[in-house]
Design a protein around this motif. Structure first.
Motif, PDB file in Angstrom:
ATOM      1  N   ALA A  33       4.539  13.510 105.103  1.00 19.74           N
ATOM      2  CA  ALA A  33       5.546  14.477 104.536  1.00 19.74           C
ATOM      3  C   ALA A  33       6.923  14.295 105.435  1.00 19.74           C
ATOM      4  O   ALA A  33       6.881  14.121 106.429  1.00 19.74           O
ATOM      5  N   GLU A  34       7.724  14.977 104.465  1.00 18.30           N
ATOM      6  CA  GLU A  34       9.001  14.713 105.387  1.00 18.30           C
ATOM      7  C   GLU A  34       9.308  16.596 105.752  1.00 18.30           C
ATOM      8  O   GLU A  34       8.627  17.569 104.896  1.00 18.30           O
ATOM      9  N   VAL A  35       9.846  16.804 106.968  1.00 11.44           N
ATOM     10  CA  VAL A  35      10.177  18.071 107.253  1.00 11.44           C
ATOM     11  C   VAL A  35      11.560  18.490 107.089  1.00 11.44           C
ATOM     12  O   VAL A  35      12.476  17.557 107.546  1.00 11.44           O
ATOM     13  N   VAL A  36      11.902  19.651 106.400  1.00  8.95           N
ATOM     14  CA  VAL A  36      13.131  20.276 106.166  1.00  8.95           C
ATOM     15  C   VAL A  36      13.279  21.331 107.190  1.00  8.95           C
ATOM     16  O   VAL A  36      12.686  22.425 106.853  1.00  8.95           O
ATOM     17  N   ALA A  37      14.024  21.113 108.252  1.00  8.18           N
ATOM     18  CA  ALA A  37      14.058  22.211 109.229  1.00  8.18           C
ATOM     19  C   ALA A  37      15.604  23.033 108.849  1.00  8.18           C
ATOM     20  O   ALA A  37      16.459  22.112 108.777  1.00  8.18           O
ATOM     21  N   MET A  38      15.501  24.251 108.886  1.00  9.32           N
ATOM     22  CA  MET A  38      16.417  24.948 108.346  1.00  9.32           C
ATOM     23  C   MET A  38      16.682  26.163 109.248  1.00  9.32           C
ATOM     24  O   MET A  38      15.933  26.938 109.787  1.00  9.32           O
ATOM     25  N   HIS A  39      17.962  26.314 109.848  1.00  8.05           N
ATOM     26  CA  HIS A  39      18.351  27.432 110.803  1.00  8.05           C
ATOM     27  C   HIS A  39      19.517  28.256 109.797  1.00  8.05           C
ATOM     28  O   HIS A  39      20.240  27.612 109.393  1.00  8.05           O
ATOM     29  N   ALA A  40      19.158  29.595 109.835  1.00  9.62           N
ATOM     30  CA  ALA A  40      20.189  30.521 108.950  1.00  9.62           C
ATOM     31  C   ALA A  40      21.054  31.158 110.264  1.00  9.62           C
ATOM     32  O   ALA A  40      20.552  31.588 111.070  1.00  9.62           O
ATOM     33  N   LEU A  41      22.329  30.891 110.035  1.00  8.05           N
ATOM     34  CA  LEU A  41      23.220  31.600 111.276  1.00  8.05           C
ATOM     35  C   LEU A  41      23.386  33.143 110.927  1.00  8.05           C
ATOM     36  O   LEU A  41      23.279  33.620 109.898  1.00  8.05           O
ATOM     37  N   SER A  76      14.756  16.814 118.220  1.00 11.41           N
ATOM     38  CA  SER A  76      14.810  15.419 118.594  1.00 11.41           C
ATOM     39  C   SER A  76      13.274  15.241 119.460  1.00 11.41           C
ATOM     40  O   SER A  76      12.862  14.070 119.139  1.00 11.41           O
ATOM     41  N   THR A  77      12.577  16.052 119.918  1.00  7.13           N
ATOM     42  CA  THR A  77      11.487  15.609 120.779  1.00  7.13           C
ATOM     43  C   THR A  77      10.384  15.372 119.877  1.00  7.13           C
ATOM     44  O   THR A  77       9.712  14.376 119.839  1.00  7.13           O
ATOM     45  N   GLU A  78       9.998  16.269 118.994  1.00  8.21           N
ATOM     46  CA  GLU A  78       8.665  16.626 118.228  1.00  8.21           C
ATOM     47  C   GLU A  78       9.053  15.643 116.955  1.00  8.21           C
ATOM     48  O   GLU A  78       7.874  15.331 116.282  1.00  8.21           O
ATOM     49  N   SER A  79      10.218  15.425 116.570  1.00 10.88           N
ATOM     50  CA  SER A  79      10.478  14.768 115.052  1.00 10.88           C
ATOM     51  C   SER A  79      10.328  13.235 115.264  1.00 10.88           C
ATOM     52  O   SER A  79      10.601  12.512 114.022  1.00 10.88           O
ATOM     53  N   GLN A  80       9.991  12.788 116.351  1.00  7.55           N
ATOM     54  CA  GLN A  80       9.996  11.172 116.602  1.00  7.55           C
ATOM     55  C   GLN A  80       9.003  10.510 115.240  1.00  7.55           C
ATOM     56  O   GLN A  80       7.873  10.899 115.255  1.00  7.55           O
ATOM     57  N   GLY A  81       9.335   9.661 114.699  1.00  7.88           N
ATOM     58  CA  GLY A  81       8.509   8.987 113.716  1.00  7.88           C
ATOM     59  C   GLY A  81       8.289   9.836 112.364  1.00  7.88           C
ATOM     60  O   GLY A  81       7.454   9.402 111.511  1.00  7.88           O
ATOM     61  N   THR A  82       8.737  10.933 112.239  1.00  4.09           N
ATOM     62  CA  THR A  82       8.602  11.836 111.174  1.00  4.09           C
ATOM     63  C   THR A  82      10.161  11.886 110.161  1.00  4.09           C
ATOM     64  O   THR A  82      10.854  12.268 110.886  1.00  4.09           O
ATOM     65  N   PRO A  83      10.066  11.717 108.998  1.00  8.65           N
ATOM     66  CA  PRO A  83      11.127  11.929 108.064  1.00  8.65           C
ATOM     67  C   PRO A  83      11.507  13.275 108.273  1.00  8.65           C
ATOM     68  O   PRO A  83      10.776  14.164 107.838  1.00  8.65           O
ATOM     69  N   THR A  84      12.927  13.750 108.763  1.00  8.98           N
ATOM     70  CA  THR A  84      13.342  15.056 109.053  1.00  8.98           C
ATOM     71  C   THR A  84      14.576  15.295 108.556  1.00  8.98           C
ATOM     72  O   THR A  84      15.532  14.304 108.718  1.00  8.98           O
TER      73      THR A  84
END
Length: 88
Positions: A33-41, A76-84
């Motif tokens: 699966a793709e991970v969509v990481a979201m940060h709200a200001l 950057s550390t955890e997302s290696q090899g994962t669509p992000t």
């Protein structure tokens, strides 16, 4: 079997969020699966009373860019090899 295509991951840069990141990306790899990481200001303290004028005094694009850089480093550390995809 459940098919997961996308996981929305809200990121607040807390210690708890760092621990959860490992699980989120592990799950994403399991389901391809793709991970969509979201940060709200966050608006800085003092902006609640007159936020319209306050936001004009800030540089929202600069804040967004800084948060985007921080989000990129966080992932950057955890997302290696994962669509992000990262959103601010």
């Amino acid at each position: 079997m459940v098919q997961v295509k996308r996981i929305l991951f809200p990121v607040d840069f807390s210690d708890h969020c760092e621990r959860v990141a490992r699980e989120v990306f592990s799950l994403a790899r399991k389901f391809h699966a793709e991970v969509v990481a979201m940060h709200a200001l966050d608006l800085p303290p003092g902006s609640n009373s007159d936020w319209v004028n306050y936001i004009h005094r800030l540089n929202p694009e600069n804040l967004k860019e800084l948060a985007g850089d921080r989000l990129f480093r966080f992932l950057s550390t955890e997302s290696q090899g994962t669509p992000t995809r990262a959103l601010v």
